[in-house]
Design an enzyme around this catalytic site. Structure first.
Site, PDB file in Angstrom:
ATOM      1  N   ILE A 159     -33.776  55.315  50.345  1.00 25.42           N
ATOM      2  CA  ILE A 159     -34.430  54.134  49.790  1.00 25.42           C
ATOM      3  C   ILE A 159     -33.643  52.986  49.260  1.00 25.42           C
ATOM      4  O   ILE A 159     -34.180  51.901  49.529  1.00 25.42           O
ATOM      5  CB  ILE A 159     -35.189  54.960  48.381  1.00 25.42           C
ATOM      6  CG1 ILE A 159     -35.927  56.028  48.655  1.00 25.42           C
ATOM      7  CG2 ILE A 159     -35.702  53.566  47.410  1.00 25.42           C
ATOM      8  CD1 ILE A 159     -36.420  56.781  47.592  1.00 25.42           C
ATOM      9  N   ARG A 236     -35.027  57.503  38.229  1.00 23.61           N
ATOM     10  CA  ARG A 236     -34.985  58.593  37.130  1.00 23.61           C
ATOM     11  C   ARG A 236     -35.070  57.866  35.947  1.00 23.61           C
ATOM     12  O   ARG A 236     -34.203  57.005  35.885  1.00 23.61           O
ATOM     13  CB  ARG A 236     -34.109  59.612  37.528  1.00 23.61           C
ATOM     14  CG  ARG A 236     -34.361  60.761  38.486  1.00 23.61           C
ATOM     15  CD  ARG A 236     -35.570  61.425  37.998  1.00 23.61           C
ATOM     16  NE  ARG A 236     -35.718  62.639  39.039  1.00 23.61           N
ATOM     17  CZ  ARG A 236     -36.598  62.554  40.119  1.00 23.61           C
ATOM     18  NH1 ARG A 236     -37.316  61.295  40.531  1.00 23.61           N
ATOM     19  NH2 ARG A 236     -36.769  63.491  41.221  1.00 23.61           N
ATOM     20  N   ASP A 260     -40.933  51.924  37.250  1.00 22.71           N
ATOM     21  CA  ASP A 260     -41.909  53.080  37.511  1.00 22.71           C
ATOM     22  C   ASP A 260     -41.585  54.375  37.097  1.00 22.71           C
ATOM     23  O   ASP A 260     -42.461  55.388  37.241  1.00 22.71           O
ATOM     24  CB  ASP A 260     -41.914  53.317  39.082  1.00 22.71           C
ATOM     25  CG  ASP A 260     -43.109  53.864  39.935  1.00 22.71           C
ATOM     26  OD1 ASP A 260     -44.143  53.847  39.284  1.00 22.71           O
ATOM     27  OD2 ASP A 260     -42.859  54.747  40.661  1.00 22.71           O
ATOM     28  N   GLU A 265     -42.057  60.887  30.573  1.00 24.55           N
ATOM     29  CA  GLU A 265     -43.230  60.451  31.453  1.00 24.55           C
ATOM     30  C   GLU A 265     -44.443  61.603  31.011  1.00 24.55           C
ATOM     31  O   GLU A 265     -44.289  62.594  30.854  1.00 24.55           O
ATOM     32  CB  GLU A 265     -42.925  60.565  32.768  1.00 24.55           C
ATOM     33  CG  GLU A 265     -41.796  59.552  33.142  1.00 24.55           C
ATOM     34  CD  GLU A 265     -41.508  59.943  34.847  1.00 24.55           C
ATOM     35  OE1 GLU A 265     -42.202  60.695  35.257  1.00 24.55           O
ATOM     36  OE2 GLU A 265     -40.958  58.975  35.125  1.00 24.55           O
ATOM     37  N   HIS A 284     -44.932  56.037  37.604  1.00 27.03           N
ATOM     38  CA  HIS A 284     -44.174  57.094  38.737  1.00 27.03           C
ATOM     39  C   HIS A 284     -45.078  56.861  39.727  1.00 27.03           C
ATOM     40  O   HIS A 284     -45.382  58.145  40.468  1.00 27.03           O
ATOM     41  CB  HIS A 284     -43.863  58.213  37.981  1.00 27.03           C
ATOM     42  CG  HIS A 284     -42.959  59.007  38.817  1.00 27.03           C
ATOM     43  ND1 HIS A 284     -41.897  59.744  38.239  1.00 27.03           N
ATOM     44  CD2 HIS A 284     -42.198  58.672  39.996  1.00 27.03           C
ATOM     45  CE1 HIS A 284     -40.957  60.229  39.140  1.00 27.03           C
ATOM     46  NE2 HIS A 284     -41.023  59.392  40.063  1.00 27.03           N
ATOM     47  N   GLY A 286     -44.548  55.690  42.895  1.00 22.35           N
ATOM     48  CA  GLY A 286     -43.946  55.373  44.080  1.00 22.35           C
ATOM     49  C   GLY A 286     -44.164  56.571  45.178  1.00 22.35           C
ATOM     50  O   GLY A 286     -43.988  56.295  46.349  1.00 22.35           O
TER      51      GLY A 286
END
Length: 317
Positions: A159, A236, A260, A265, A284, A286
């Site tokens: 990534i 993270r 993101d 979460e 989140h 992505g």
């Protein structure tokens, strides 16, 4: 070498809309929407492969797994939810899926960067409140270009490298830091983390969550950043000390953040991340696109097939 009887412990995490199913990942598949820890031992009985997605699998449970369990497949990139030492003790292999969301997460990074550069959170809140002055009386908010700015990339895996590729196409200058020292590459200058924090206009995190990286962006690290700098996290949430970040954002010690992922979460209902004008907050997302989730499930199937045929791929332990 092994049969492929597979149990998916928390299938709803990926297949929450019923459009990214697991039917084809093995010849025999049992899927549970979710599994509390007290039911894990019961549900893995008789299976060779256990599939998880960000669900904690602690060592005290792994050590009681039946001998039938030969593989835990984490359906994603990060694997900090699995006690790897317990897996080593039991002789259980662990694999992940490191490259299913590379382009989509990189796109999310650029989305967050562009929104921050354009003060988009403020602009949208102005519209929702009925304030049209950005249209009627010149643009009232900051709006900066990405070209010519320095992007610091922390972690240069799949990534991170895709983010670098896109950022270079947008004429950004690239600094990077990695777990081990590396020589410079074309268009990438490797520096220590502290130098990267001091020199970057945008900082994007792309490293796994470990005991060493937890809260790597803390009060001290934030203090090294420019007051005009933005931080992006699509990796993270716990890489960042969230209370320290919120204080810095509230006090204007850095320009903004695109998150993101969050330490908890979803964030608590009273989290200031929901209300700060210099934050772009996404859920989140992505990895959650339909194409991305279907690709993830297919790659889980590839991991299982390769393992059962005796040539495991994406092996962690």
């Amino acid at each position: 070498m092994y049969d492929d009887r597979t149990v998916v412990l928390n299938g709803e995490r990926i297949n929450y809309d019923g459009r990214a199913g697991y039917d084809d990942i093995a010849s025999e598949v049992k899927v549970y929407d979710d599994t509390p820890q007290e039911l894990m031992l019961e549900r893995v009985q008789g299976f060779s492969v256990v599939v998880t997605k960000e669900i904690p699998v602690p060592g005290d449970i792994i050590r009681q797994f039946p001998d039938s369990v030969k593989l835990i497949c984490e359906a994603g990139t990060g694997y900090n939810n699995i006690d790897l030492e317990a897996c080593r003790e039991k002789g259980i292999r662990v694999c992940n899926v490191p490259d299913y969301s590379t382009q989509r997460v990189a796109q999310t990074v650029m989305l967050l960067m562009l929104n921050l550069a354009s003060s988009m959170t403020i602009q949208q809140r102005m519209l929702l409140s009925g304030d049209h002055s950005n249209f009627t009386d010149r643009l009232k908010v900051d709006h900066v270009e990405l070209n010519g700015k320095t992007l610091g990339v922390v972690g240069v895996g799949n990534i991170g490298r895709e983010v670098i590729r896109v950022a270079r196409a947008m004429d950004m200058n690239i600094l990077a830091t990695a777990h081990r020292p590396r020589p410079d590459e074309e268009g990438i200058h490797y520096v220590p983390l502290k130098e990267l924090l001091r020199e970057s206009d945008f900082i994007s995190l792309h490293c796994p969550l470990t005991e060493e990286t937890r809260h790597m962006i803390d009060e001290e690290a934030i203090g090294l950043m420019k007051p005009t700098a933005f931080i992006i996290n699509t990796a993270r949430g716990a890489l960042i000390d969230e209370p320290a970040l919120i204080r810095a954002l509230r006090e204007g010690r850095i320009a903004g953040a695109g998150l993101d992922v969050q330490e908890t979460e979803p964030p608590a209902e009273d989290s200031q991340l929901y209300t700060l004008d210099n934050v772009v907050l996404t859920p989140h997302m992505g990895w959650r696109g339909l194409e991305t989730r279907r690709r993830l499930v297919a790659k889980v199937g590839e991991d299982i097939k390769a393992f059962c045929e005796g040539h495991p791929i994406n092996v962690i332990v």
